[in-house]
Design an enzyme around this catalytic site. Sequence first.
Site, PDB file in Angstrom:
ATOM      1  N   LYS A  22      56.003  50.107  34.606  1.00  0.00           N
ATOM      2  CA  LYS A  22      55.591  49.139  33.567  1.00  0.00           C
ATOM      3  C   LYS A  22      54.130  48.746  33.742  1.00  0.00           C
ATOM      4  CE  LYS A  22      56.423  44.615  34.227  1.00  0.00           C
ATOM      5  NZ  LYS A  22      55.349  43.633  34.100  1.00  0.00           N
ATOM      6  N   ASN A  23      53.771  48.376  34.975  1.00  0.00           N
ATOM      7  CA  ASN A  23      52.439  47.804  35.178  1.00  0.00           C
ATOM      8  C   ASN A  23      51.331  48.838  35.079  1.00  0.00           C
ATOM      9  OD1 ASN A  23      53.466  45.285  35.288  1.00  0.00           O
ATOM     10  ND2 ASN A  23      53.421  45.109  37.525  1.00  0.00           N
ATOM     11  N   ARG A  93      50.698  38.614  29.640  1.00  0.00           N
ATOM     12  CA  ARG A  93      49.295  38.586  30.065  1.00  0.00           C
ATOM     13  C   ARG A  93      48.598  39.939  29.937  1.00  0.00           C
ATOM     14  NH1 ARG A  93      46.965  34.945  33.051  1.00  0.00           N
ATOM     15  NH2 ARG A  93      45.886  36.569  34.216  1.00  0.00           N
ATOM     16  N   CYS A 117      51.483  31.167  33.381  1.00  0.00           N
ATOM     17  CA  CYS A 117      52.842  31.655  33.173  1.00  0.00           C
ATOM     18  C   CYS A 117      53.707  31.066  34.271  1.00  0.00           C
ATOM     19  CB  CYS A 117      52.884  33.167  33.148  1.00  0.00           C
ATOM     20  SG  CYS A 117      52.653  33.892  34.748  1.00  0.00           S
ATOM     21  N   ARG A 122      47.249  31.801  36.984  1.00  0.00           N
ATOM     22  CA  ARG A 122      46.756  33.126  36.623  1.00  0.00           C
ATOM     23  C   ARG A 122      45.545  33.113  35.672  1.00  0.00           C
ATOM     24  NH1 ARG A 122      51.708  37.019  35.436  1.00  0.00           N
ATOM     25  NH2 ARG A 122      50.313  38.611  36.250  1.00  0.00           N
ATOM     26  N   PRO A 123      44.409  32.612  36.161  1.00  0.00           N
ATOM     27  CA  PRO A 123      43.210  32.630  35.300  1.00  0.00           C
ATOM     28  C   PRO A 123      42.653  34.052  35.097  1.00  0.00           C
ATOM     29  CG  PRO A 123      42.748  31.618  37.452  1.00  0.00           C
ATOM     30  CD  PRO A 123      44.186  32.038  37.471  1.00  0.00           C
ATOM     31  N   VAL A 124      41.631  34.161  34.226  1.00  0.00           N
ATOM     32  CA  VAL A 124      41.004  35.481  33.978  1.00  0.00           C
ATOM     33  C   VAL A 124      39.498  35.422  34.242  1.00  0.00           C
ATOM     34  CG1 VAL A 124      42.709  36.442  32.377  1.00  0.00           C
ATOM     35  CG2 VAL A 124      40.901  34.935  31.498  1.00  0.00           C
ATOM     36  N   ASP A 125      39.090  34.451  35.066  1.00  0.00           N
ATOM     37  CA  ASP A 125      37.656  34.283  35.328  1.00  0.00           C
ATOM     38  C   ASP A 125      37.002  35.538  35.911  1.00  0.00           C
ATOM     39  OD1 ASP A 125      39.413  33.608  37.427  1.00  0.00           O
ATOM     40  OD2 ASP A 125      37.848  32.585  38.550  1.00  0.00           O
ATOM     41  N   LEU A 126      37.723  36.256  36.761  1.00  0.00           N
ATOM     42  CA  LEU A 126      37.139  37.460  37.376  1.00  0.00           C
ATOM     43  C   LEU A 126      36.869  38.536  36.323  1.00  0.00           C
ATOM     44  CD1 LEU A 126      37.926  36.065  40.017  1.00  0.00           C
ATOM     45  CD2 LEU A 126      38.900  38.205  40.802  1.00  0.00           C
ATOM     46  N   ASP A 309      55.733  41.573  43.911  1.00  0.00           N
ATOM     47  CA  ASP A 309      56.741  41.909  42.896  1.00  0.00           C
ATOM     48  C   ASP A 309      58.078  42.332  43.505  1.00  0.00           C
ATOM     49  OD1 ASP A 309      54.896  41.302  40.981  1.00  0.00           O
ATOM     50  OD2 ASP A 309      54.446  43.366  40.431  1.00  0.00           O
ATOM     51  N   ILE A 331      50.226  35.549  47.041  1.00  0.00           N
ATOM     52  CA  ILE A 331      49.531  35.988  45.814  1.00  0.00           C
ATOM     53  C   ILE A 331      49.653  34.953  44.692  1.00  0.00           C
ATOM     54  CG2 ILE A 331      49.268  37.864  44.108  1.00  0.00           C
ATOM     55  CD1 ILE A 331      48.808  38.913  46.935  1.00  0.00           C
ATOM     56  N   ARG A 401      62.247  42.902  30.078  1.00  0.00           N
ATOM     57  CA  ARG A 401      60.787  43.082  30.091  1.00  0.00           C
ATOM     58  C   ARG A 401      60.389  44.216  31.040  1.00  0.00           C
ATOM     59  NH1 ARG A 401      57.182  38.090  31.158  1.00  0.00           N
ATOM     60  NH2 ARG A 401      55.764  39.836  30.959  1.00  0.00           N
TER      61      ARG A 401
HETATM   62  C1  EPZ Z   1      49.399  42.312  38.293  1.00  0.00           C
HETATM   63  O1  EPZ Z   1      49.114  41.035  37.765  1.00  0.00           O
HETATM   64  C2  EPZ Z   1      50.826  42.636  37.880  1.00  0.00           C
HETATM   65  N1  EPZ Z   1      50.947  42.629  36.435  1.00  0.00           N
HETATM   66  C3  EPZ Z   1      51.778  41.613  38.487  1.00  0.00           C
HETATM   67  O2  EPZ Z   1      53.113  41.998  38.170  1.00  0.00           O
HETATM   68  C4  EPZ Z   1      51.617  41.623  40.004  1.00  0.00           C
HETATM   69  O3  EPZ Z   1      52.430  40.626  40.568  1.00  0.00           O
HETATM   70  C5  EPZ Z   1      50.156  41.372  40.373  1.00  0.00           C
HETATM   71  O4  EPZ Z   1      49.296  42.337  39.709  1.00  0.00           O
HETATM   72  C6  EPZ Z   1      49.881  41.472  41.868  1.00  0.00           C
HETATM   73  O5  EPZ Z   1      50.286  42.726  42.338  1.00  0.00           O
HETATM   74  C7  EPZ Z   1      50.579  43.669  35.726  1.00  0.00           C
HETATM   75  O6  EPZ Z   1      50.098  44.676  36.250  1.00  0.00           O
HETATM   76  C8  EPZ Z   1      50.834  43.625  34.264  1.00  0.00           C
HETATM   77  P1  EPZ Z   1      46.088  39.801  40.010  1.00  0.00           P
HETATM   78  P2  EPZ Z   1      47.614  40.518  37.709  1.00  0.00           P
HETATM   79  O7  EPZ Z   1      44.947  39.697  39.096  1.00  0.00           O
HETATM   80  O8  EPZ Z   1      46.716  41.654  37.507  1.00  0.00           O
HETATM   81  C9  EPZ Z   1      44.372  35.369  40.730  1.00  0.00           C
HETATM   82  C10 EPZ Z   1      55.309  41.707  37.381  1.00  0.00           C
HETATM   83  O9  EPZ Z   1      56.290  41.043  37.790  1.00  0.00           O
HETATM   84  N2  EPZ Z   1      43.339  35.650  39.703  1.00  0.00           N
HETATM   85  O10 EPZ Z   1      46.050  40.805  41.104  1.00  0.00           O
HETATM   86  O11 EPZ Z   1      47.560  39.397  36.752  1.00  0.00           O
HETATM   87  C11 EPZ Z   1      45.785  35.304  40.172  1.00  0.00           C
HETATM   88  O12 EPZ Z   1      46.063  34.056  39.596  1.00  0.00           O
HETATM   89  C12 EPZ Z   1      53.918  41.121  37.361  1.00  0.00           C
HETATM   90  O13 EPZ Z   1      55.417  42.861  36.954  1.00  0.00           O
HETATM   91  C13 EPZ Z   1      42.339  34.723  39.456  1.00  0.00           C
HETATM   92  O14 EPZ Z   1      42.279  33.637  40.055  1.00  0.00           O
HETATM   93  O15 EPZ Z   1      47.457  39.964  39.201  1.00  0.00           O
HETATM   94  C14 EPZ Z   1      46.616  35.635  41.394  1.00  0.00           C
HETATM   95  O16 EPZ Z   1      46.800  34.461  42.168  1.00  0.00           O
HETATM   96  C15 EPZ Z   1      53.881  39.662  37.715  1.00  0.00           C
HETATM   97  N3  EPZ Z   1      41.381  35.025  38.515  1.00  0.00           N
HETATM   98  C16 EPZ Z   1      45.731  36.615  42.162  1.00  0.00           C
HETATM   99  O17 EPZ Z   1      44.410  36.447  41.637  1.00  0.00           O
HETATM  100  C17 EPZ Z   1      41.385  36.211  37.832  1.00  0.00           C
HETATM  101  O18 EPZ Z   1      40.499  36.422  36.983  1.00  0.00           O
HETATM  102  C18 EPZ Z   1      46.112  38.094  42.024  1.00  0.00           C
HETATM  103  O19 EPZ Z   1      46.354  38.367  40.655  1.00  0.00           O
HETATM  104  C19 EPZ Z   1      42.409  37.148  38.093  1.00  0.00           C
HETATM  105  C20 EPZ Z   1      43.372  36.843  39.044  1.00  0.00           C
END
Ligand code: EPZ
Length: 424
Positions: A22-23, A93, A117, A122-126, A309, A331, A401
């Site tokens: 999925k991811n 997301r 969520c 889960r911000p998107v600042d990065l 996950d 995480i 999902r």
């Molecule tokens: C991906 O989410 C996966 N989703 C998640 O799977 C998975 O748990 C996660 O990676 C970690 O492996 C998809 O691929 C669709 P991150 P993602 O950016 O990319 C913080 C599932 O169950 N962060 O690696 O959103 C964030 O809040 C899902 O299938 C910021 O602060 O994860 C988290 O604490 C759930 N700012 C950490 O980083 C940002 O701009 C890691 O998140 C981006 C992230």
Amino acid sequence: MDRILLRGGNPLHGEIPMSGAKNSALKLMAACLLTDEPLVLSNAPRLADTRFMAHLLAHLGVHSSEDAGSVLTLNAKDITNTTAPYELVRKMRATFNVLGPLLARMGAAKVSLPGGCAIGARPVDLHLKAFEALGAEIELSEGYVEAKVPGGRLKGGRVVFPFVSVGATEHTMLAATLASGTSVLENCACEPEIADLAGCLNAMGAKVSGAGTSTITIEGVEKLSGAHWPVVPDRIETGTYALAAAAAGGKVRLTQVRPQHNDALWSAMEQAGVTITQGEDWVEVERDPATPIKAVDIETRPYPGFPTDLQAQFMGLMVLAEGASVMTETIFENRFMHAPELSRMGADIHVRGREAVVRGPAKLTGAPVMATDLRASVSLVIAGLAAKGETEINRVYHLDRGFERLEEKLSRCGADIRRVNDRE
Ligand code: EPZ
């Protein structure tokens, strides 16, 4: 609304084929926006999340078609809209990942912020800082990201992520493929889904190297073409069925997998006393139901560490283990919502901040349960397989999902599991 009814106690025996990840599929689908030629994804999972992504892509002008098997064809010949509205982004997301490809190909885009969520803020600042490093101008207004590229084409740049993010790594890769010049991304996530995305982008004519390591280099190209790409097997689905077989007992062979993507899990399961045998593209999981399970501590980490996950599913096994185990979630800040539901089935779990202490072995009994995210829901299925009596899992849409034909895959191996629809 659908519910799943599961009567525990049957050991599992048989073979289960795994689906595409999925991811990975969700980001590969976003990649179709980078080219006006068809992108053909085989081994594409049929899930509520991929349907939702297809729905958003259709809104942007993408034509998609699925064959009877698992081949998904996406054609973004004409992008007719560069706005991704709130109602199509808020539910999932990963839809936010259309921003980078739209910016790269069209020079401007307006995409709703995805919001938090159930598992965390889960911000998107990065993501946004990386696009600025590639020359985009970004404004946040009324819940939307409005981004444009002066001159119409992103410029290669250096992006150093302050911490590892799967989504930001993938999203920046997508955007940088069509930039002018070379981009160097540092402190990247190394998840197998990132190498899968890079493989697909390269098949489309991109020049991405280093994916799967912490530094990724992307030489921008002017145009990308269509391609055919098989989606990597789902390592989270694989780990989930492996833990289900361990909890229920029995012997199950999981096929169409990449065993090396789950090394952290195999090592934790072996410590717990489960026998794992690996082949090139299969894994066999065996446990005599009479053999006690040993308590094992885990701490979630970016790949190749133990995946967040699979934390809920591993807890589903640990409630059955002898002694105390500690699950540390590093995480996401709120990813223990399965703990109170598992407790309702008889588990002894105490959550303190980012740690959950599990004391076993619990004598689980079936109960009506519900959960608020897909991995949490499936941990209840795992516990239900080992519980006495009937477990009723509500809010099945969470499972849909991310797990394709879950009841069918488990019942073929002897589980007493069925879906009921109250309208029937
Ligand atoms: C991906 O989410 C996966 N989703 C998640 O799977 C998975 O748990 C996660 O990676 C970690 O492996 C998809 O691929 C669709 P991150 P993602 O950016 O990319 C913080 C599932 O169950 N962060 O690696 O959103 C964030 O809040 C899902 O299938 C910021 O602060 O994860 C988290 O604490 C759930 N700012 C950490 O980083 C940002 O701009 C890691 O998140 C981006 C992230």
